[in-house]
Motif scaffolding. Structure first.
Motif, mmCIF file in Angstrom:
data_model
loop_
_atom_site.group_PDB
_atom_site.id
_atom_site.type_symbol
_atom_site.label_atom_id
_atom_site.label_comp_id
_atom_site.label_asym_id
_atom_site.label_seq_id
_atom_site.Cartn_x
_atom_site.Cartn_y
_atom_site.Cartn_z
ATOM 1 N N GLN A 74 43.479 18.702 27.813
ATOM 2 C CA GLN A 74 44.723 18.460 27.086
ATOM 3 C C GLN A 74 45.862 19.066 27.890
ATOM 4 O O GLN A 74 45.875 20.273 28.130
ATOM 5 C CB GLN A 74 44.689 19.109 25.701
ATOM 6 C CG GLN A 74 43.648 18.569 24.755
ATOM 7 C CD GLN A 74 43.640 19.329 23.428
ATOM 8 O OE1 GLN A 74 44.083 20.476 23.357
ATOM 9 N NE2 GLN A 74 43.129 18.694 22.384
ATOM 10 N N MET A 75 46.800 18.241 28.325
ATOM 11 C CA MET A 75 47.988 18.728 29.045
ATOM 12 C C MET A 75 49.211 18.509 28.153
ATOM 13 O O MET A 75 49.523 17.375 27.781
ATOM 14 C CB MET A 75 48.145 18.003 30.377
ATOM 15 C CG MET A 75 47.180 18.462 31.441
ATOM 16 S SD MET A 75 47.556 17.733 33.052
ATOM 17 C CE MET A 75 46.531 18.774 34.117
ATOM 18 N N ILE A 78 51.977 14.875 25.224
ATOM 19 C CA ILE A 78 50.643 15.336 25.585
ATOM 20 C C ILE A 78 49.946 14.256 26.401
ATOM 21 O O ILE A 78 50.257 13.063 26.281
ATOM 22 C CB ILE A 78 49.811 15.656 24.316
ATOM 23 C CG1 ILE A 78 48.499 16.359 24.667
ATOM 24 C CG2 ILE A 78 49.546 14.403 23.502
ATOM 25 C CD1 ILE A 78 47.701 16.823 23.451
ATOM 26 N N GLY A 79 49.031 14.691 27.245
ATOM 27 C CA GLY A 79 48.128 13.773 27.929
ATOM 28 C C GLY A 79 46.715 14.279 27.718
ATOM 29 O O GLY A 79 46.446 15.468 27.926
ATOM 30 N N GLU A 126 47.943 23.843 29.152
ATOM 31 C CA GLU A 126 46.700 23.091 29.311
ATOM 32 C C GLU A 126 45.608 23.729 28.484
ATOM 33 O O GLU A 126 45.421 24.940 28.515
ATOM 34 C CB GLU A 126 46.278 23.043 30.775
ATOM 35 C CG GLU A 126 44.983 22.254 31.012
ATOM 36 C CD GLU A 126 44.554 22.257 32.476
ATOM 37 O OE1 GLU A 126 44.761 21.240 33.157
ATOM 38 O OE2 GLU A 126 44.018 23.298 32.929
ATOM 39 N N ASN A 127 44.891 22.910 27.727
ATOM 40 C CA ASN A 127 43.674 23.312 27.041
ATOM 41 C C ASN A 127 42.499 22.589 27.675
ATOM 42 O O ASN A 127 42.576 21.371 27.917
ATOM 43 C CB ASN A 127 43.717 22.944 25.549
ATOM 44 C CG ASN A 127 44.591 23.880 24.740
ATOM 45 O OD1 ASN A 127 45.043 24.911 25.227
ATOM 46 N ND2 ASN A 127 44.839 23.518 23.493
ATOM 47 N N LEU A 128 41.428 23.302 27.935
ATOM 48 C CA LEU A 128 40.192 22.707 28.436
ATOM 49 C C LEU A 128 39.090 22.933 27.411
ATOM 50 O O LEU A 128 39.036 23.991 26.781
ATOM 51 C CB LEU A 128 39.780 23.339 29.768
ATOM 52 C CG LEU A 128 40.759 23.233 30.933
ATOM 53 C CD1 LEU A 128 40.200 23.954 32.148
ATOM 54 C CD2 LEU A 128 41.068 21.781 31.267
ATOM 55 N N VAL A 140 51.090 11.740 32.065
ATOM 56 C CA VAL A 140 50.370 13.006 31.873
ATOM 57 C C VAL A 140 48.907 12.729 31.516
ATOM 58 O O VAL A 140 48.012 13.475 31.929
ATOM 59 C CB VAL A 140 51.055 13.856 30.787
ATOM 60 C CG1 VAL A 140 50.327 15.176 30.592
ATOM 61 C CG2 VAL A 140 52.509 14.115 31.153
ATOM 62 N N ARG A 141 48.674 11.649 30.801
ATOM 63 C CA ARG A 141 47.293 11.261 30.485
ATOM 64 C C ARG A 141 46.513 10.976 31.767
ATOM 65 O O ARG A 141 45.345 11.338 31.899
ATOM 66 C CB ARG A 141 47.303 10.021 29.592
ATOM 67 C CG ARG A 141 45.944 9.617 29.027
ATOM 68 C CD ARG A 141 46.086 8.367 28.168
ATOM 69 N NE ARG A 141 45.022 8.227 27.194
ATOM 70 C CZ ARG A 141 45.017 7.320 26.234
ATOM 71 N NH1 ARG A 141 46.026 6.469 26.114
ATOM 72 N NH2 ARG A 141 44.002 7.250 25.376
#
Length: 301
Positions: free
Chosen positions: A294-295, A278-279, A245-247, A202-203
Motif C-alpha cells: 500500500q503506497m 493510494i496505490g 507505505e504499508n507492507l 502509484v498503483r
C-alpha cells in the motif's frame, strides 16, 4: 574433592530443572486444518519536497527576510501559485514570476502538487480517460518471467529488471486490490475522513514493489533494486507532499487488512488525514500467500 562434588551437584540441579520445564506445544487450529501461512507487516512514513505553494489569504506579504520586520518586496493574493526554493522555520523562500526571491509566512500558503507528464503506464493499468504515453510499454510478463501466451513471436521480451510490473497469472488480483481499497476507505469513513482515490501511477509503483519482493525474496521497505519507497516514487515521477507505505504478507485481503489495522503504525497511515491517494499492488507469494504493498500519498491541488 570438595570442588568436584560442588560441580556435580550444580550439574544435577540444572539437569533436574531442564527435565521439569513444560515443553512448548505446537498450536493446532481447532478445525485441524493445515496451519496458515506466515504473516508479516511493516509501515513507513515520510514528507516529500515541497515545490509549490498556493496563497490562501489576500494581500499576503512577501518579505526580504524571514521576519515581519523585513521590508515588503511583493504582495500576493488568494489563489496565486509560486515556486518554493527553500524553508526556514515558519517561512517559505519563494521565487516570484520576475525571478525575485523572498520569504512568505507558512500561514499565508498551503503546499500543493502540480503534476508533470506521467511516465509510461502498462496498457492494462490505464483507465478509459488515460491516453497512451510514450515510449511504448515493454511486454508484460508473468511471475515466472515467461512471455504471455498471446504474445506474437516477433515481439522483444524485456529482461527481468525492466521497470514494468509483470502480469500475474491470477487475473483476479486487480479486483482484490480494489477490495482492499474498499476496506481502507470503510475505515476512513468510520473516522470521518475523506476516501482515498486509487492513483493508477502509484498503483503501478506498488505492483512493481510487490513483484520485486517476490523476485528477490525479501520483505522490507528498502528494495535492493529501487531503494526506499520514496526513492521509487521519485524515480517514477510521482509528486507528493506526504508519502507512506504499508507492507503485508498474508493469505487473504481481509486478514491482511485486519493485521494492518491492529498495528499502530499501519493504522496511522491508513487513517492519516493528509493522504489523498493510494496505490495498492498485490502479487502471489509462496511464503505468505500474497504480498501487499500500500503506497499512500498526499497531493493537494
Amino acid at each position: 574433592m570438595k570442588r568436584a562434588f560442588i560441580i556435580l551437584l550444580i550439574a544435577s540441579i540444572l539437569a533436574s530443572f531442564a527435565c521439569t520445564q513444560t515443553p512448548q506445544k505446537k498450536i493446532i487450529p481447532e478445525d485441524n486444518k493445515q496451519i496458515d501461512l506466515e504473516t508479516k507487516e511493516s509501515s513507513i512514513f515520510d514528507k516529500g519536497v515541497i515545490e509549490k505553494v498556493r496563497v490562501v489569504n489576500n494581500n499576503s506579504k512577501v518579505r526580504a527576510g524571514y521576519s515581519s520586520d523585513f521590508p515588503i518586496v511583493a504582495t500576493l493574493n488568494k489563489g496565486d501559485v509560486v515556486d518554493v526554493v527553500g524553508k526556514f522555520r515558519d517561512w517559505y523562500t519563494v521565487q516570484l514570476v520576475n525571478n525575485y526571491v523572498g520569504a512568505i509566512s507558512v500561514e499565508d500558503v498551503t503546499p500543493i502538487v502540480v503534476e508533470e507528464k506521467q511516465p509510461n503506464l502498462p496498457e492494462n493499468d490505464r483507465t478509459e480517460n488515460e491516453s497512451p504515453l510514450e515510449p511504448e510499454p515493454p511486454v508484460d510478463r508473468d511471475i515466472a518471467g515467461e512471455p504471455n501466451a498471446d504474445e506474437t513471436p516477433d515481439r522483444v521480451v524485456p529482461g527481468p529488471d525492466a521497470n514494468e510490473p509483470r502480469q500475474d497469472t491470477d487475473n483476479n488480483l486487480p479486483s482484490l486490490e480494489d477490495q482492499m481499497l474498499s476496506l481502507v476507505n470503510s475505515e476512513r469513513a468510520k473516522n470521518n475522513l475523506s476516501p482515498l482515490a486509487m492513483d493508477s501511477q502509484v498503483r503501478q509503483v506498488a505492483r512493481i514493489k510487490s513483484q520485486d519482493m517476490v523476485d528477490n525474496n525479501y520483505f522490507s521497505h528498502n528494495s535492493p533494486t529501487y531503494g526506499s519507497p520514496f526513492d521509487m516514487l521519485d524515480e517514477f515521477g510521482v509528486k507528493y507532499i506526504y508519502a507512506g507505505e504499508n507492507l503485508a504478507g498474508n493469505s487473504t485481503v481481509q486478514k491482511a487488512h485486519d493485521a494492518l489495522m491492529n498495528s499502530s503504525g499501519h493504522r496511522k497511515n491508513i487513517l492519516h488525514s493528509q493522504f489523498t491517494h493510494i496505490g495498492i499492488g498485490m502479487r502471489k507469494s509462496d511464503r505468505y500467500g500474497y504480498l501487499f504493498t500500500q503506497m499512500f500519498i498526499s497531493k493537494p491541488k
